[in-house]
Design a protein around this motif. Structure first.
Motif, mmCIF file in Angstrom:
data_model
loop_
_atom_site.group_PDB
_atom_site.id
_atom_site.type_symbol
_atom_site.label_atom_id
_atom_site.label_comp_id
_atom_site.label_asym_id
_atom_site.label_seq_id
_atom_site.Cartn_x
_atom_site.Cartn_y
_atom_site.Cartn_z
ATOM 1 N N PHE A 1 61.285 26.165 37.218
ATOM 2 C CA PHE A 1 60.064 26.595 36.535
ATOM 3 C C PHE A 1 59.866 25.724 35.301
ATOM 4 O O PHE A 1 60.786 25.567 34.468
ATOM 5 N N THR A 2 58.676 25.177 35.160
ATOM 6 C CA THR A 2 58.368 24.311 34.024
ATOM 7 C C THR A 2 56.870 24.302 33.780
ATOM 8 O O THR A 2 56.074 24.620 34.678
ATOM 9 N N SER A 3 56.480 23.964 32.560
ATOM 10 C CA SER A 3 55.073 23.785 32.242
ATOM 11 C C SER A 3 54.638 22.398 32.697
ATOM 12 O O SER A 3 55.266 21.396 32.344
ATOM 13 N N TRP A 4 53.572 22.357 33.479
ATOM 14 C CA TRP A 4 53.147 21.085 34.050
ATOM 15 C C TRP A 4 52.491 20.171 33.021
ATOM 16 O O TRP A 4 52.484 18.956 33.177
ATOM 17 N N LEU A 5 51.967 20.741 31.951
ATOM 18 C CA LEU A 5 51.228 19.948 30.969
ATOM 19 C C LEU A 5 51.870 19.960 29.590
ATOM 20 O O LEU A 5 52.004 18.913 28.960
ATOM 21 N N HIS A 6 52.256 21.125 29.109
ATOM 22 C CA HIS A 6 52.681 21.268 27.717
ATOM 23 C C HIS A 6 54.108 20.768 27.514
ATOM 24 O O HIS A 6 55.002 21.031 28.336
ATOM 25 N N HIS A 7 54.318 20.098 26.401
ATOM 26 C CA HIS A 7 55.635 19.617 26.025
ATOM 27 C C HIS A 7 56.480 20.767 25.487
ATOM 28 O O HIS A 7 55.984 21.883 25.260
ATOM 29 N N ILE A 8 57.723 20.467 25.242
ATOM 30 C CA ILE A 8 58.642 21.515 24.795
ATOM 31 C C ILE A 8 58.306 21.985 23.391
ATOM 32 O O ILE A 8 58.619 23.115 23.006
ATOM 33 N N ARG A 9 57.651 21.122 22.588
ATOM 34 C CA ARG A 9 57.271 21.567 21.247
ATOM 35 C C ARG A 9 56.085 22.539 21.283
ATOM 36 O O ARG A 9 55.810 23.220 20.278
ATOM 37 N N ASP A 10 55.368 22.566 22.422
ATOM 38 C CA ASP A 10 54.273 23.520 22.569
ATOM 39 C C ASP A 10 54.704 24.780 23.317
ATOM 40 O O ASP A 10 54.413 25.895 22.888
ATOM 41 N N ILE A 11 55.364 24.599 24.456
ATOM 42 C CA ILE A 11 55.840 25.728 25.261
ATOM 43 C C ILE A 11 57.314 25.518 25.568
ATOM 44 O O ILE A 11 57.696 24.498 26.167
ATOM 45 N N ASN A 12 58.098 26.448 25.163
ATOM 46 C CA ASN A 12 59.532 26.420 25.450
ATOM 47 C C ASN A 12 59.857 27.592 26.367
ATOM 48 O O ASN A 12 59.212 28.639 26.320
ATOM 49 N N LEU A 13 60.877 27.390 27.200
ATOM 50 C CA LEU A 13 61.268 28.402 28.183
ATOM 51 C C LEU A 13 62.613 28.985 27.821
ATOM 52 O O LEU A 13 63.483 28.297 27.256
ATOM 53 N N SER A 14 62.786 30.234 28.173
ATOM 54 C CA SER A 14 64.064 30.922 27.973
ATOM 55 C C SER A 14 64.220 31.946 29.088
ATOM 56 O O SER A 14 63.303 32.182 29.880
ATOM 57 N N LEU A 15 65.388 32.563 29.136
ATOM 58 C CA LEU A 15 65.706 33.554 30.161
ATOM 59 C C LEU A 15 65.477 34.948 29.602
ATOM 60 O O LEU A 15 65.905 35.268 28.483
ATOM 61 N N TRP A 16 64.770 35.759 30.370
ATOM 62 C CA TRP A 16 64.440 37.106 29.908
ATOM 63 C C TRP A 16 65.700 37.962 29.804
ATOM 64 O O TRP A 16 65.940 38.634 28.799
ATOM 65 N N ARG A 17 66.543 37.952 30.836
ATOM 66 C CA ARG A 17 67.761 38.751 30.859
ATOM 67 C C ARG A 17 68.979 37.858 30.673
ATOM 68 O O ARG A 17 68.881 36.618 30.675
ATOM 69 N N GLN A 18 70.130 38.483 30.579
ATOM 70 C CA GLN A 18 71.375 37.731 30.469
ATOM 71 C C GLN A 18 71.699 37.053 31.803
ATOM 72 O O GLN A 18 71.388 37.594 32.874
ATOM 73 N N PRO A 19 72.315 35.879 31.783
ATOM 74 C CA PRO A 19 72.634 35.191 33.048
ATOM 75 C C PRO A 19 73.519 36.011 33.972
ATOM 76 O O PRO A 19 73.394 35.922 35.195
ATOM 77 N N GLU A 20 74.418 36.827 33.422
ATOM 78 C CA GLU A 20 75.284 37.633 34.272
ATOM 79 C C GLU A 20 74.491 38.704 35.012
ATOM 80 O O GLU A 20 74.810 39.047 36.162
ATOM 81 N N LEU A 21 73.461 39.239 34.368
ATOM 82 C CA LEU A 21 72.635 40.251 35.032
ATOM 83 C C LEU A 21 71.781 39.645 36.135
ATOM 84 O O LEU A 21 71.543 40.276 37.172
ATOM 85 N N VAL A 22 71.328 38.413 35.928
ATOM 86 C CA VAL A 22 70.525 37.742 36.948
ATOM 87 C C VAL A 22 71.398 37.299 38.115
ATOM 88 O O VAL A 22 70.966 37.329 39.270
ATOM 89 N N LYS A 23 72.620 36.907 37.849
ATOM 90 C CA LYS A 23 73.479 36.323 38.869
ATOM 91 C C LYS A 23 73.753 37.282 40.019
ATOM 92 O O LYS A 23 73.629 36.920 41.202
ATOM 93 N N PHE A 24 74.118 38.503 39.729
ATOM 94 C CA PHE A 24 74.535 39.440 40.779
ATOM 95 C C PHE A 24 73.521 40.565 40.983
ATOM 96 O O PHE A 24 73.884 41.657 41.432
ATOM 97 N N ASP A 25 72.271 40.314 40.674
ATOM 98 C CA ASP A 25 71.248 41.331 40.847
ATOM 99 C C ASP A 25 70.728 41.297 42.281
ATOM 100 O O ASP A 25 69.995 40.389 42.689
#
Length: 486
Positions: A179-203
């Motif tokens: 998942f990435t922004s097709w137009l905006h740079h990282i200084r405009d749109i930055n991405l992060s994870l909503w939940r903890q990686p451990e919760l996503v891993k075994f969900d």
């Protein structure tokens, strides 16, 4: 005048109150109540909203988008086209600085749903998209009074994936969703994870676990991506690791092949001197060829490589051909022995001496005698016919007896003179018969030796073939077990 007018107004007040009452007039107009809080808040937020610009008051502020993913189902895996089709629940979360309000002004309302088309939405796409997914349209997003926007939607994703089918049907696939922004740079749109990686891993709470594929885990990874030293883009990768359930393919592919190979091994117990073994082996080979034609559509096909199970089928076919070749060789040795010379000495030394000890064959003489029993019977019948005594001449009447007597008296003298020659001729005939019997005995001895060689060679080749099949099966099973556990 003033008191008079004031009195008139006081007199009209009861009449006015009567006219304003609900029961005074049926057609009287009732005043509208106050506007609901949801409508007032929606009008307040969207009246002067500009969805074409990033929702920040200071352009130097970065919009942080938190994303989350939950795998709902694995729809299809196309090995030939290297395409994975999944159904996911996708969630986005960001802060819109122009969608904030005071709940006290709007009946303590802290959350509202707004149309997606009316507000700014980040251009987050999946890099691996190869086709437009068939997903239900969700027209609304949730907005809280702090300006936090939640966009939740299901998506059917058709993505490109490097599928490795070498371990089919015990393969594990690792496909990424970036998942990435097709137009905006990282200084405009930055991405992060909503939940903890451990919760996503075994969900696996929403995953449909009754299909061909089993969800193992979902890994997450954040990275910055740049092209040719340009500005960086934020990327959030989700690695969906799935494993195929091999029970169906084990029952429909592996077990029939194993049964045919076992029947080929059992076929070695047929007598090598009979022609039934050759026909049995040919029938197995034809049956295996038909089996491969039937299962060819079930095997995954790629232009990169061949799955290990395809190599397994080819090797099994090669083993059946080798088994048929060995059978033809043995049948050739044990038939038409009279036309063959004696067994060479080095063959006797290797097979009849060394190999019998190595293979623990102790009854080879008994085996050769049982094989030669029918041959000895036929030889004895032929010898009795060839060595039968001539039938003496019997006189039928007195005239014949007198003629015979006169003939004997006339030839008595000639017989005495020619006795030595007749004796010599009889001696030559006897010598020829003896040489013929010795020659036949020599042929029988050669046949007996070739029978022994054929028997020992059959046992030797059968054990070598059995060892090769067992080693191949153990190696293949071990590799599949290791790859499955890994």
């Amino acid at each position: 005048m003033v008191p008079t007018a004031l009195g008139a107004l006081l007199a009209l007040l009861p009449l006015a109150s009567t006219l304003q009452s609900p029961g005074a007039q049926r057609g009287g107009r009732v005043p509208e109540p106050s506007e609901p809080a949801l409508r007032r808040l929606s009008h307040h937020l969207l009246a002067h909203y500009q969805k074409g610009a990033r929702p920040v008051r200071d352009w130097r502020t970065t919009t942080n988008v938190a994303i989350d993913l939950m795998v709902y189902a694995i729809l299809s895996v196309d090995e030939k086209n290297q395409v994975l089709t999944t159904y996911i629940w996708y969630r986005q979360h960001w802060t819109d600085e122009f969608l904030k309000w005071d709940p006290a002004r709007f009946d303590n309302l802290t959350q509202i749903s707004l149309p997606v088309e009316s507000i700014w939405v980040p251009d987050i796409l999946i890099n691996e998209f190869v086709d437009v997914g068939k997903s239900p349209h969700v027209p609304y997003v949730y907005v809280s009074h702090h300006g936090e926007v939640q966009n939740l939607k299901p998506i059917q994703v058709m993505t490109a994936c490097s599928l490795d089918i070498y371990n089919f049907p015990f393969d594990v696939q690792n496909c990424s969703l970036t998942f990435t922004s097709w137009l905006h740079h990282i200084r405009d749109i930055n991405l992060s994870l909503w939940r903890q990686p451990e919760l996503v891993k075994f969900d696996r709470s929403v995953f449909m676990n009754q299909g061909e594929w089993e969800l193992l885990y979902v890994l997450t990874h954040f990275q910055e991506f740049s092209v040719k030293s340009s500005d960086s883009y934020a990327e959030m990768k989700f690695y969906v690791v799935i494993r195929r359930r091999p029970l169906f393919y084990t029952v429909s592919l592996l077990l029939p092949s194993i049964f045919l190979m076992l029947m080929d091994i059992v076929g070695f117990y047929l007598p090598p001197h009979s022609g039934e073994r050759v026909s049995f082996k040919i029938t197995l080979l034809l049956g295996y060829s038909v089996f491969l034609i039937i299962v060819s559509d079930t095997l995954p096909a790629t232009a990169v490589g061949t799955p290990l199970i395809g190599i397994y089928f080819v090797v099994c076919m090669a083993l059946l051909v080798i088994s048929l070749t060995e059978t033809i060789l043995i049948v050739r040795l044990v038939h038409k022995q009279d036309l063959q010379p004696h067994v060479p000495k080095w063959v006797k030394h290797l097979l009849l001496e060394r190999a019998t000890i190595l293979l623990c064959i102790r009854d080879r003489k008994k085996f050769s005698q049982s094989r030669m029993q029918n041959l000895d019977t036929s030889r004895q019948v032929e010898n009795n016919d060839s060595t039968a005594k001539p039938i003496p001449h019997v006189c039928e009447g007195p005239r014949d007896c007198g003629a015979v007597g006169s003939t004997r008296s006339a030839l008595a003298f000639a017989g005495q003179t020619e006795g030595s020659a007749a004796l010599q001729e009889i001696l030559c005939e006897t010598t020829a018969i003896r040489q013929l019997l010795e020659k036949r005995e020599e042929f029988r001895e050669a046949a007996r030796e070739w029978l022994q060689v054929g028997y020992v060679l059959d046992v030797l080749l059968f054990r070598v073939y059995l060892a090769a099949v067992l080693a191949y099966s153990i190696t293949l099973g071990t590799l599949w077990s290791v790859w499955r556990d890994a």
